[in-house]
Design a protein around this motif. Structure first.
Motif, PDB file in Angstrom:
ATOM      1  N   MET A 653     -26.405  27.556  50.864  1.00 14.39           N
ATOM      2  CA  MET A 653     -27.761  27.698  50.599  1.00 14.39           C
ATOM      3  C   MET A 653     -28.299  27.277  49.171  1.00 14.39           C
ATOM      4  SD  MET A 653     -28.543  31.206  52.210  1.00 14.39           S
ATOM      5  CE  MET A 653     -28.076  31.610  53.712  1.00 14.39           C
ATOM      6  N   ARG A 654     -27.375  27.429  48.081  1.00 18.02           N
ATOM      7  CA  ARG A 654     -27.558  27.010  46.763  1.00 18.02           C
ATOM      8  C   ARG A 654     -26.970  25.892  46.207  1.00 18.02           C
ATOM      9  NH1 ARG A 654     -29.950  31.228  43.537  1.00 18.02           N
ATOM     10  NH2 ARG A 654     -29.297  30.034  41.786  1.00 18.02           N
ATOM     11  N   SER A 655     -27.676  24.948  45.486  1.00 21.03           N
ATOM     12  CA  SER A 655     -27.206  23.809  45.157  1.00 21.03           C
ATOM     13  C   SER A 655     -26.414  23.903  43.830  1.00 21.03           C
ATOM     14  CB  SER A 655     -28.096  22.802  44.684  1.00 21.03           C
ATOM     15  OG  SER A 655     -29.017  23.263  43.664  1.00 21.03           O
ATOM     16  N   ASP A 656     -26.352  25.128  43.145  1.00 19.30           N
ATOM     17  CA  ASP A 656     -25.575  25.260  42.058  1.00 19.30           C
ATOM     18  C   ASP A 656     -24.233  26.066  42.512  1.00 19.30           C
ATOM     19  OD1 ASP A 656     -25.840  27.976  42.528  1.00 19.30           O
ATOM     20  OD2 ASP A 656     -27.534  28.266  40.857  1.00 19.30           O
ATOM     21  N   GLY A 657     -23.265  26.345  41.313  1.00 24.91           N
ATOM     22  CA  GLY A 657     -22.009  26.930  41.806  1.00 24.91           C
ATOM     23  C   GLY A 657     -22.106  28.356  41.616  1.00 24.91           C
ATOM     24  N   LEU A 658     -23.096  29.059  42.104  1.00 25.07           N
ATOM     25  CA  LEU A 658     -23.269  30.708  42.288  1.00 25.07           C
ATOM     26  C   LEU A 658     -22.156  31.051  43.252  1.00 25.07           C
ATOM     27  CD1 LEU A 658     -23.959  33.342  41.046  1.00 25.07           C
ATOM     28  CD2 LEU A 658     -26.048  33.163  42.461  1.00 25.07           C
ATOM     29  N   GLY A 659     -22.398  30.459  44.456  1.00 23.93           N
ATOM     30  CA  GLY A 659     -21.490  30.869  45.608  1.00 23.93           C
ATOM     31  C   GLY A 659     -20.017  30.673  45.459  1.00 23.93           C
ATOM     32  N   PRO A 660     -19.668  29.534  44.986  1.00 19.71           N
ATOM     33  CA  PRO A 660     -18.182  29.158  44.845  1.00 19.71           C
ATOM     34  C   PRO A 660     -17.478  30.132  43.997  1.00 19.71           C
ATOM     35  CG  PRO A 660     -19.348  27.121  45.064  1.00 19.71           C
ATOM     36  CD  PRO A 660     -20.171  28.237  44.923  1.00 19.71           C
ATOM     37  N   TYR A 661     -18.345  30.570  42.582  1.00 16.76           N
ATOM     38  CA  TYR A 661     -18.044  31.354  41.620  1.00 16.76           C
ATOM     39  C   TYR A 661     -17.660  32.664  42.300  1.00 16.76           C
ATOM     40  CZ  TYR A 661     -19.138  34.571  37.853  1.00 16.76           C
ATOM     41  OH  TYR A 661     -18.866  35.773  36.953  1.00 16.76           O
ATOM     42  N   LEU A 662     -18.714  33.259  42.982  1.00 16.75           N
ATOM     43  CA  LEU A 662     -18.693  34.650  43.389  1.00 16.75           C
ATOM     44  C   LEU A 662     -17.402  34.822  44.664  1.00 16.75           C
ATOM     45  CD1 LEU A 662     -22.295  35.557  44.065  1.00 16.75           C
ATOM     46  CD2 LEU A 662     -20.572  36.476  42.252  1.00 16.75           C
ATOM     47  N   GLU A 663     -17.291  33.785  45.173  1.00 21.05           N
ATOM     48  CA  GLU A 663     -16.081  33.534  46.109  1.00 21.05           C
ATOM     49  C   GLU A 663     -14.594  33.680  45.564  1.00 21.05           C
ATOM     50  OE1 GLU A 663     -14.462  30.783  50.160  1.00 21.05           O
ATOM     51  OE2 GLU A 663     -16.245  30.350  49.174  1.00 21.05           O
ATOM     52  N   ASN A 685     -18.280  22.055  38.439  1.00 17.70           N
ATOM     53  CA  ASN A 685     -19.108  20.630  38.900  1.00 17.70           C
ATOM     54  C   ASN A 685     -20.475  20.996  39.198  1.00 17.70           C
ATOM     55  OD1 ASN A 685     -16.869  19.272  38.327  1.00 17.70           O
ATOM     56  ND2 ASN A 685     -15.938  19.627  40.348  1.00 17.70           N
ATOM     57  N   ARG A 686     -20.854  22.199  39.902  1.00 17.78           N
ATOM     58  CA  ARG A 686     -22.265  22.337  40.336  1.00 17.78           C
ATOM     59  C   ARG A 686     -23.106  22.899  39.182  1.00 17.78           C
ATOM     60  NH1 ARG A 686     -22.990  24.962  46.109  1.00 17.78           N
ATOM     61  NH2 ARG A 686     -21.271  24.038  47.336  1.00 17.78           N
ATOM     62  N   GLY A 687     -22.244  23.558  38.181  1.00 20.63           N
ATOM     63  CA  GLY A 687     -22.864  24.341  37.215  1.00 20.63           C
ATOM     64  C   GLY A 687     -23.622  25.678  37.370  1.00 20.63           C
ATOM     65  N   LEU A 688     -23.531  26.581  36.618  1.00 22.30           N
ATOM     66  CA  LEU A 688     -24.173  27.780  37.116  1.00 22.30           C
ATOM     67  C   LEU A 688     -25.576  28.204  36.189  1.00 22.30           C
ATOM     68  CD1 LEU A 688     -20.570  29.782  36.673  1.00 22.30           C
ATOM     69  CD2 LEU A 688     -22.227  29.857  38.635  1.00 22.30           C
ATOM     70  N   PRO A 689     -26.157  29.067  36.477  1.00 22.68           N
ATOM     71  CA  PRO A 689     -27.602  29.019  36.222  1.00 22.68           C
ATOM     72  C   PRO A 689     -27.862  29.961  34.889  1.00 22.68           C
ATOM     73  CG  PRO A 689     -27.292  30.792  37.950  1.00 22.68           C
ATOM     74  CD  PRO A 689     -26.235  29.867  37.789  1.00 22.68           C
ATOM     75  N   THR A 690     -26.490  30.576  34.514  1.00 25.79           N
ATOM     76  CA  THR A 690     -26.923  31.110  33.222  1.00 25.79           C
ATOM     77  C   THR A 690     -25.768  30.992  32.238  1.00 25.79           C
ATOM     78  OG1 THR A 690     -25.882  33.408  33.583  1.00 25.79           O
ATOM     79  CG2 THR A 690     -28.165  33.008  34.415  1.00 25.79           C
ATOM     80  N   LEU A 691     -25.972  31.152  31.117  1.00 24.18           N
ATOM     81  CA  LEU A 691     -24.904  30.907  29.884  1.00 24.18           C
ATOM     82  C   LEU A 691     -23.699  32.094  30.218  1.00 24.18           C
ATOM     83  CD1 LEU A 691     -23.911  29.169  27.631  1.00 24.18           C
ATOM     84  CD2 LEU A 691     -25.235  30.596  26.006  1.00 24.18           C
ATOM     85  N   ARG A 692     -24.108  33.334  30.408  1.00 24.02           N
ATOM     86  CA  ARG A 692     -23.047  34.288  30.550  1.00 24.02           C
ATOM     87  C   ARG A 692     -22.086  33.870  31.904  1.00 24.02           C
ATOM     88  NH1 ARG A 692     -27.210  38.193  29.416  1.00 24.02           N
ATOM     89  NH2 ARG A 692     -26.629  39.360  27.607  1.00 24.02           N
ATOM     90  N   LEU A 693     -22.626  33.595  32.907  1.00 22.55           N
ATOM     91  CA  LEU A 693     -21.905  32.975  33.905  1.00 22.55           C
ATOM     92  C   LEU A 693     -21.022  31.772  33.688  1.00 22.55           C
ATOM     93  CD1 LEU A 693     -24.618  33.509  36.832  1.00 22.55           C
ATOM     94  CD2 LEU A 693     -22.511  35.114  36.465  1.00 22.55           C
ATOM     95  N   GLY A 694     -21.699  30.995  32.903  1.00 17.96           N
ATOM     96  CA  GLY A 694     -20.788  29.950  32.580  1.00 17.96           C
ATOM     97  C   GLY A 694     -19.651  30.187  31.556  1.00 17.96           C
TER      98      GLY A 694
END
Length: 762
Positions: A653-663, A685-694
Motif C-alpha cells: 500500500m505504501r511506496s516508502d519502506g515502512l512496511g518492510p521495516y516493520l516486518e 532503498n525505498r526510504g523511511l518517512p522520518t529521521l528517527r525511523l531512518g
C-alpha cells in the motif's frame, strides 16, 4: 525472670532497637526489613537471658525452664514489635497483615528457638558463668552460616534459623512471603517443640542437670517422639534444595538444562534455547570478558559463569532475586534473565566478575578494612564505566551533567562509599560510572586498579572538582533533560513509603494492562495513588483506562492535572497523552487522536516511544485500509506472525519502506535475521518517512549483518549511526569492537571519549 539483670538489660536493648528502627522509614513499620533487623539482633540476647536464668534456677522442672525461657524470648520480641506498631501511626503501613506475618515468622520463631538453645547450653555447659556467652554465640554463628550460604552457593536469598528471611538485593522491591519460607519456619517450630519435649524428658530437677542414662528409659515415649521430630528437621535440611530452603549450583544447572562453554565463559541457559541463540549468547559473553580484561590489563584465564533464567519469576524462585540483576565476583558468576540479543546488561554484570582479579578480600571487590567492607560506589561505578551503560538514550556523563545542573548530583564522598546504597539507584549508578570513567581518563588505568584494589580513591575531593569542571562542558539537549526527569524523580528505597506494596501493585497494573482489563486497571491505579499520590506513572495509566471505558471527562481532568503539575516529568505527561490518544483512536475520534500524536512529538521521550508515535501519526494521515493495518499492528495486540502478515500487506500500500521495516523488526525479534536482511535493504532503498525511523533502520541493519557474518556492511551501518548522539556513538563503538573480535578473536577496546558527539535533528 524480670529479677535478672540480664533480662532488664535485654529489655532495654529491645526498646532502644525499636525506637532506632522507627526513625528509618524503610524499617519504621512491620515488614521484611525490620523483621530481619530484629531477627539478627534479638536472638543473641534472648539466648543469653535464657542461659542465665537456667544457671540460677536449676531445680525447676524442665518444662518450666523451657516455657519461661521461650516466654522471655517472646516478651523481648514483643517490645520492639509494639513500638513499631505505634510507629505505624506515624509512618504509613500499607500491608499490616503481611508485615506482622514477617515479624511472627522471622524474629518471633527465632527468639523462641534462641530461648530453647539457651536452656540447652546452660544445661550442658561445664562452666555455668560462660553459658550466657556461649548461648549468645549460637545465633551469631547461625547468621554467619547464612552469610556462608550466600557466599558459597548461587543463592541470593537466605533463610536463617534465628534471623529469618534475607530476601536479597535492596533494589529488588517486589518482596512477598514465599511458600518455601513457610515450610522452613514450620520445621523450626517443630524443632522448638522437640527440644522442649526432649529437655523435659531428660532433665532431673533434683540434681539440676541432664540425666540421660537414668531417665531415657522411663521417658522412652517422649524421647522417641522428640528424636523423630528432630529427624524430620534434619531431613528437611538435607533435602533443602528440593524444598527451596537453600539452592545448590547443581540444582540450578539441572533446572536450566543447557550448558555451553566458550573461550572465557560458561553459560547455563534454558534447555529450549535454540542453537544459534545459544551461540550468540556465549560469544557475546566471551567478548565482554575479553574486552574488560584488555581494558584493565588483567591476566586471569579463569572462566566467568553466566546463569540466564527463563524469566525474573524463575530467577526469583530459584535464587531469591527477581527483576534485579546481580553478580557474585568472588565466584565469577552472574545471574540474569533471558532478554533480546545482545543482552542489554550482560556486559555490566560480566565486568563485575572479571574485575575479581583486582578485587580485595573474600568478596574480590573494591573494599576497605582488609577487603571486609565493600565500597559499592567503586564496585558499581567500575562496571558502569567500563561497560559504559546507556540508560534511556543517555550516557553516564550526560546523566551526571543533568544532575549537576539540577543541583542533584550526589557528593563524591557519598557516591564513593557505603552511602551509595542509600541513594536513588539511577543517580547513584550514573554518577559513580561517570566519575570512575573520569578517573581512568585523567589518572590512568593504574590509578583505577589501585582504587579498586584498596576500596578508596586518593585525592577524591580534587578529582571531584575536576570532574565537575568537565561535566559543565558535556553536551545535553533540552529533550534529553526532559527524558531524565522521570528517573531522577524516583526516591531511594530507604525513603520510599510502602515500597513492597507499591511494587506489588505496579506488577498487578502490568498484568491488568496485558489482560486489557480497564476496570481493574482503574482500581489498581487508584490503589497506587492512595499510597503515593505523586505516582505519575499510575496517573498516566489511569488516563488511558478512563478514556477507554468512556469516562472521557474524568480522563481529560486527569490529563489536565498532569499537564498543570509542575513536578510531573514531561515524559510522564507524554505517556498519559499517548494513552489518551490511543483511546481516542480506538473510539473513532481520529482527528483528536491525530492532534494529540502531533503534540506528543514535541515532548521529551526516548527514541522507542517517539518512533511509535510517529508511525501512529503517519497511519492517521493515510487512507482507511492503511490505518486499520497499523492499528492492528500497534494497538490490536496481534501476535508476531500476524504482524508479519500485516506489515507485508502494508508494503503493497505504501511506496516508502515502512512496511518492510516493520516486518523486519518482527523477524529479528524471532531471531530470523537471514529473513530480515532483504527486508531491511528494501526499506533502505525505498526510504523511511522520518529521521528517527531512518536512524533505527541503520541500527537494525548493523545488528542483522553482524549476526550473518557480513561485517563490512555491519560496520558501514554503525558508521551511519554513530554521529547522531552520545548514546549512538558509544553503541557504535561497542559494535565495532564486536566486529573486530569476531574477525580476529581479539579486541583493542577503548573507553568512550568525552560526551561531545554531534547531534542530529529529532
Amino acid at each position: 525472670m524480670t529479677k535478672l539483670r540480664i533480662f532488664r538489660v535485654s529489655a532495654a536493648f529491645a526498646a532502644i532497637l525499636g525506637v532506632a528502627l522507627a526513625f528509618i522509614p524503610l524499617l519504621a513499620v512491620h515488614g521484611v526489613e525490620s523483621a530481619l533487623a530484629l531477627g539478627l539482633l534479638l536472638p543473641p540476647w534472648v539466648a543469653a537471658t535464657a542461659a542465665s536464668y537456667v544457671t540460677r534456677n536449676r531445680n525447676d522442672r524442665g518444662i518450666d525452664l523451657m516455657l519461661r525461657a521461650t516466654g522471655a524470648g517472646l516478651g523481648l520480641w514483643a517490645i520492639p514489635v509494639a513500638l513499631l506498631a505505634l510507629s505505624s501511626l506515624r509512618v504509613r503501613q500499607c500491608a499490616p497483615g503481611e508485615g506482622l506475618a514477617f515479624m511472627v515468622l522471622g524474629p518471633a520463631v527465632g527468639c523462641a528457638l534462641a530461648g530453647s538453645v539457651g536452656v540447652w547450653i546452660a544445661a550442658t555447659a561445664t562452666r555455668p558463668k560462660w553459658a550466657p556467652w556461649l548461648a549468645a554465640l549460637v545465633p551469631v554463628g547461625a547468621a554467619l552460616l547464612g552469610v556462608f550460604a550466600f557466599y558459597a552457593t548461587p543463592t541470593v536469598y537466605v533463610f536463617g534459623a534465628f534471623a529469618g528471611y534475607f530476601p536479597g538485593a535492596i533494589y529488588d522491591d517486589l518482596v512477598q512471603i514465599p511458600s518455601r519460607y513457610l515450610t522452613y519456619r514450620a520445621t523450626l517450630l517443630v524443632a522448638v517443640l522437640a527440644l522442649a519435649l526432649l529437655f523435659d524428658a531428660l532433665w532431673d530437677s533434683e540434681s539440676g542437670c541432664l540425666d540421660v542414662r537414668g531417665r531415657w528409659r522411663e521417658r522412652l515415649g517422649a524421647v522417641l517422639v522428640s528424636a523423630a521430630a528432630l529427624g524430620i528437621v534434619a531431613s528437611s535440611y538435607w533435602l533443602g534444595d528440593r524444598l527451596g530452603h537453600w539452592v545448590s549450583k547443581a540444582y540450578v544447572v539441572e533446572r536450566l538444562g543447557k550448558t555451553e562453554e566458550g573461550r572465557h565463559c560458561v553459560v547455563h541457559m534454558p534447555r529450549e534455547t535454540r542453537p544459534d541463540d545459544a551461540r550468540r549468547l556465549l560469544e557475546d559473553c566471551d567478548f565482554h570478558v575479553e574486552r574488560t580484561r584488555k581494558l584493565v590489563g588483567l591476566t586471569s584465564t579463569e572462566p566467568v559463569t553466566a546463569y540466564l533464567f527463563r524469566s525474573h519469576g524463575e530467577k526469583k524462585s530459584l535464587i531469591g532475586i527477581g527483576r534485579t540483576l546481580i553478580a557474585k565476583p568472588w565466584r565469577r558468576e552472574v545471574y540474569l534473565q533471558m532478554a533480546s540479543w545482545p543482552h542489554p546488561v550482560l556486559g555490566h554484570e560480566v565486568t563485575h566478575a572479571a574485575l575479581s582479579e583486582v578485587g580485595a578480600g573474600p568478596f574480590s571487590v573494591a573494599a576497605t578494612f582488609g577487603g571486609l567492607v565493600p565500597n559499592p560506589g567503586i564496585i558499581e561505578g567500575a562496571a558502569v564505566a567500563l561497560a559504559w551503560d546507556i540508560r534511556d538514550d543517555l550516557d553516564p556523563d550526560q546523566w551526571s551533567k543533568i544532575m549537576l545542573d539540577r543541583n542533584e548530583l550526589p557528593g563524591a564522598n557519598t557516591v564513593m562509599s557505603t552511602g551509595f546504597s542509600a541513594l536513588p539507584a539511577r543517580r547513584a549508578y550514573m554518577a559513580a560510572g561517570s566519575m570512575i570513567r573520569f578517573l581512568i581518563a585523567t589518572r590512568g588505568i593504574e590509578a583505577f586498579r589501585n582504587a579498586y584494589g584498596t576500596g578508596r580513591i586518593d585525592g577524591l575531593e580534587e578529582l571531584e572538582a575536576q570532574w565537575h569542571v568537565y561535566l559543565r562542558d558535556v553536551n545535553v539537549t533540552p529533550l534529553e533533560r526532559g527524558v531524565a526527569e522521570v528517573a531522577l524523580a524516583r526516591p531511594s528505597i530507604f525513603s520510599a513509603v510502602c515500597p513492597h506494596q507499591l511494587a506489588k501493585l505496579r506488577a498487578d497494573l502490568s498484568r491488568d494492562a496485558a489482560a486489557r482489563d480497564d476496570a481493574r486497571m482503574i482500581a489498581t491505579c487508584e490503589a497506587i495513588l492512595e499510597i503515593e499520590e505523586n505516582e505519575a506513572q499510575a496517573r498516566a495509566a489511569l488516563v488511558g483506562a478512563l478514556a477507554r471505558v468512556g469516562r472521557d471527562e474524568e480522563a481529560r481532568a486527569a490529563l489536565d492535572a498532569l499537564r498543570s503539575a509542575m513536578a510531573t516529568p514531561k515524559p510522564i505527561v507524554a505517556n498519559a497523552l499517548e494513552a489518551y490518544a490511543d483511546a481516542s483512536w480506538t473510539l473513532g475520534n481520529l482527528d483528536e487522536a491525530a492532534m494529540l500524536y502531533e503534540e506528543l512529538l514535541a515532548l521529551p521521550r526516548t527514541d522507542g516511544p517517539a518512533r511509535q508515535s510517529e508511525v501512529k501519526k503517519l497511519a492517521l494521515a493515510g487512507d482507511a485500509p492503511e490505518r486499520e493495518l497499523i492499528y492492528q499492528m500497534l494497538l490490536g495486540r496481534s501476535s508476531s506472525p500476524v504482524v508479519v502478515h500485516l506489515a507485508r500487506e502494508l508494503s503493497s500500500m505504501r511506496s516508502d519502506g515502512l512496511g518492510p521495516y516493520l516486518e523486519a523488526r518482527q523477524l529479528m525479534g524471532q531471531g530470523q535475521y537471514a529473513l530480515a536482511a532483504p527486508l531491511l535493504e528494501d526499506a533502505k532503498n525505498r526510504g523511511l518517512p522520518t529521521l528517527r525511523l531512518g536512524r533505527e533502520l541503520s541500527r537494525l541493519r548493523g545488528i542483522t549483518y553482524f549476526t550473518l557474518g557480513r561485517y563490512e556492511e555491519s560496520a558501514d551501518a554503525w558508521d551511519e549511526l554513530e554521529w547522531t548522539s552520545c548514546a549512538a556513538s558509544a553503541e557504535a563503538q561497542r559494535w565495532h569492537e564486536r566486529i573486530e573480535y569476531a574477525r580476529t578473536g581479539t579486541v583493542s577496546p577503548k573507553l568512550p571519549g568525552p560526551s561531545s558527539a554531534r547531534r542530529a535533528a529529532p
